[in-house]
Scaffold this motif. Structure first.
Motif, PDB file in Angstrom:
ATOM      1  N   TYR A   2       0.830  -1.202   0.000  1.00 29.02           N
ATOM      2  CA  TYR A   2       0.000   0.000   0.000  1.00 29.02           C
ATOM      3  C   TYR A   2       0.868   1.258   0.000  1.00 29.02           C
ATOM      4  O   TYR A   2       0.676   2.165  -0.815  1.00 29.02           O
ATOM      5  CB  TYR A   2      -0.930  -0.016   1.213  1.00 29.02           C
ATOM      6  CG  TYR A   2      -1.683   1.276   1.422  1.00 29.02           C
ATOM      7  CD1 TYR A   2      -2.802   1.574   0.638  1.00 29.02           C
ATOM      8  CD2 TYR A   2      -1.280   2.191   2.376  1.00 29.02           C
ATOM      9  CE1 TYR A   2      -3.483   2.761   0.818  1.00 29.02           C
ATOM     10  CE2 TYR A   2      -1.960   3.379   2.561  1.00 29.02           C
ATOM     11  CZ  TYR A   2      -3.065   3.658   1.777  1.00 29.02           C
ATOM     12  OH  TYR A   2      -3.738   4.842   1.954  1.00 29.02           O
ATOM     13  N   GLY A  52      -0.729  -7.353  -1.521  1.00 30.26           N
ATOM     14  CA  GLY A  52      -1.484  -6.212  -1.027  1.00 30.26           C
ATOM     15  C   GLY A  52      -2.303  -6.568   0.206  1.00 30.26           C
ATOM     16  O   GLY A  52      -2.264  -7.686   0.710  1.00 30.26           O
ATOM     17  N   LEU A  53      -3.062  -5.638   0.688  1.00 22.77           N
ATOM     18  CA  LEU A  53      -3.861  -5.818   1.898  1.00 22.77           C
ATOM     19  C   LEU A  53      -4.829  -6.996   1.795  1.00 22.77           C
ATOM     20  O   LEU A  53      -4.993  -7.739   2.768  1.00 22.77           O
ATOM     21  CB  LEU A  53      -4.599  -4.518   2.223  1.00 22.77           C
ATOM     22  CG  LEU A  53      -5.182  -4.376   3.609  1.00 22.77           C
ATOM     23  CD1 LEU A  53      -4.131  -4.638   4.678  1.00 22.77           C
ATOM     24  CD2 LEU A  53      -5.788  -2.999   3.784  1.00 22.77           C
ATOM     25  N   PRO A  54      -5.470  -7.249   0.644  1.00 26.89           N
ATOM     26  CA  PRO A  54      -6.379  -8.396   0.567  1.00 26.89           C
ATOM     27  C   PRO A  54      -5.702  -9.734   0.866  1.00 26.89           C
ATOM     28  O   PRO A  54      -6.348 -10.656   1.359  1.00 26.89           O
ATOM     29  CB  PRO A  54      -6.895  -8.354  -0.876  1.00 26.89           C
ATOM     30  CG  PRO A  54      -6.783  -6.921  -1.267  1.00 26.89           C
ATOM     31  CD  PRO A  54      -5.535  -6.433  -0.571  1.00 26.89           C
ATOM     32  N   CYS A  56      -3.749 -10.392   3.203  1.00 26.12           N
ATOM     33  CA  CYS A  56      -3.709 -10.585   4.650  1.00 26.12           C
ATOM     34  C   CYS A  56      -5.020 -11.152   5.195  1.00 26.12           C
ATOM     35  O   CYS A  56      -5.069 -11.602   6.343  1.00 26.12           O
ATOM     36  CB  CYS A  56      -3.383  -9.264   5.351  1.00 26.12           C
ATOM     37  SG  CYS A  56      -1.739  -8.638   4.911  1.00 26.12           S
ATOM     38  N   ASN A  57      -6.065 -11.150   4.400  1.00 30.28           N
ATOM     39  CA  ASN A  57      -7.356 -11.677   4.844  1.00 30.28           C
ATOM     40  C   ASN A  57      -7.281 -13.143   5.231  1.00 30.28           C
ATOM     41  O   ASN A  57      -8.109 -13.619   6.009  1.00 30.28           O
ATOM     42  CB  ASN A  57      -8.427 -11.487   3.769  1.00 30.28           C
ATOM     43  CG  ASN A  57      -8.846 -10.048   3.615  1.00 30.28           C
ATOM     44  OD1 ASN A  57      -8.640  -9.230   4.505  1.00 30.28           O
ATOM     45  ND2 ASN A  57      -9.413  -9.719   2.479  1.00 30.28           N
ATOM     46  N   THR A  63     -13.075 -11.992   9.649  1.00 33.40           N
ATOM     47  CA  THR A  63     -13.074 -10.530   9.773  1.00 33.40           C
ATOM     48  C   THR A  63     -12.059  -9.953   8.786  1.00 33.40           C
ATOM     49  O   THR A  63     -11.010  -9.452   9.192  1.00 33.40           O
ATOM     50  CB  THR A  63     -12.753 -10.076  11.193  1.00 33.40           C
ATOM     51  OG1 THR A  63     -11.508 -10.673  11.586  1.00 33.40           O
ATOM     52  CG2 THR A  63     -13.829 -10.470  12.178  1.00 33.40           C
ATOM     53  N   PRO A  64     -12.341 -10.015   7.487  1.00 30.87           N
ATOM     54  CA  PRO A  64     -11.368  -9.548   6.495  1.00 30.87           C
ATOM     55  C   PRO A  64     -11.062  -8.058   6.634  1.00 30.87           C
ATOM     56  O   PRO A  64     -11.903  -7.265   7.057  1.00 30.87           O
ATOM     57  CB  PRO A  64     -12.044  -9.844   5.164  1.00 30.87           C
ATOM     58  CG  PRO A  64     -13.500  -9.952   5.490  1.00 30.87           C
ATOM     59  CD  PRO A  64     -13.592 -10.429   6.904  1.00 30.87           C
ATOM     60  N   LEU A  65      -9.826  -7.709   6.270  1.00 33.68           N
ATOM     61  CA  LEU A  65      -9.394  -6.312   6.313  1.00 33.68           C
ATOM     62  C   LEU A  65      -9.992  -5.507   5.155  1.00 33.68           C
ATOM     63  O   LEU A  65     -10.233  -4.327   5.300  1.00 33.68           O
ATOM     64  CB  LEU A  65      -7.870  -6.231   6.253  1.00 33.68           C
ATOM     65  CG  LEU A  65      -7.140  -6.889   7.425  1.00 33.68           C
ATOM     66  CD1 LEU A  65      -5.664  -6.998   7.122  1.00 33.68           C
ATOM     67  CD2 LEU A  65      -7.376  -6.100   8.684  1.00 33.68           C
ATOM     68  N   THR A  66     -10.149  -6.178   4.017  1.00 28.09           N
ATOM     69  CA  THR A  66     -10.742  -5.543   2.847  1.00 28.09           C
ATOM     70  C   THR A  66     -11.617  -6.560   2.127  1.00 28.09           C
ATOM     71  O   THR A  66     -11.422  -7.757   2.287  1.00 28.09           O
ATOM     72  CB  THR A  66      -9.661  -5.055   1.861  1.00 28.09           C
ATOM     73  OG1 THR A  66      -8.958  -6.181   1.359  1.00 28.09           O
ATOM     74  CG2 THR A  66      -8.708  -4.082   2.501  1.00 28.09           C
ATOM     75  N   PRO A  67     -12.566  -6.087   1.347  1.00 23.36           N
ATOM     76  CA  PRO A  67     -13.421  -7.035   0.607  1.00 23.36           C
ATOM     77  C   PRO A  67     -12.644  -7.741  -0.500  1.00 23.36           C
ATOM     78  O   PRO A  67     -11.619  -7.359  -0.927  1.00 23.36           O
ATOM     79  CB  PRO A  67     -14.512  -6.169   0.017  1.00 23.36           C
ATOM     80  CG  PRO A  67     -14.180  -4.758   0.334  1.00 23.36           C
ATOM     81  CD  PRO A  67     -12.964  -4.737   1.193  1.00 23.36           C
TER      82      PRO A  67
END
Length: 67
Positions: A2, A52-54, A56-57, A63-67
């Motif tokens: 990010y 990316g951030l997804p 890490c889900n 409880t995902p960080l991003t959809p």
């Protein structure tokens, strides 16, 4: 990933510093508060850096960080 995408990473110095930090703090916290070995922490960092951030889900799918 990010921050790199926003141009906020100073290559290669910031990435070198992250590697040193992950190694220095691995499994060195307080009893009952362990964030993994140096290899585990490095793998997690690389997962987020490449996916990316997804990416890490997978650690907390309920409880995902991003959809």
């Amino acid at each position: 990933n990010y921050l790199d995408g926003r141009g906020a990473v100073d290559h290669p110095r910031d990435l070198d510093n992250v590697g040193h930090f992950l190694t220095a703090t691995a499994s060195a916290e307080a009893p009952g508060r362990d964030h993994g070995t140096a290899d585990e922490r490095t793998q997690s960092f690389e997962l987020g850096d490449t996916g990316g951030l997804p990416a890490c889900n997978q650690f907390y799918p309920a409880t995902p960080l991003t959809p």
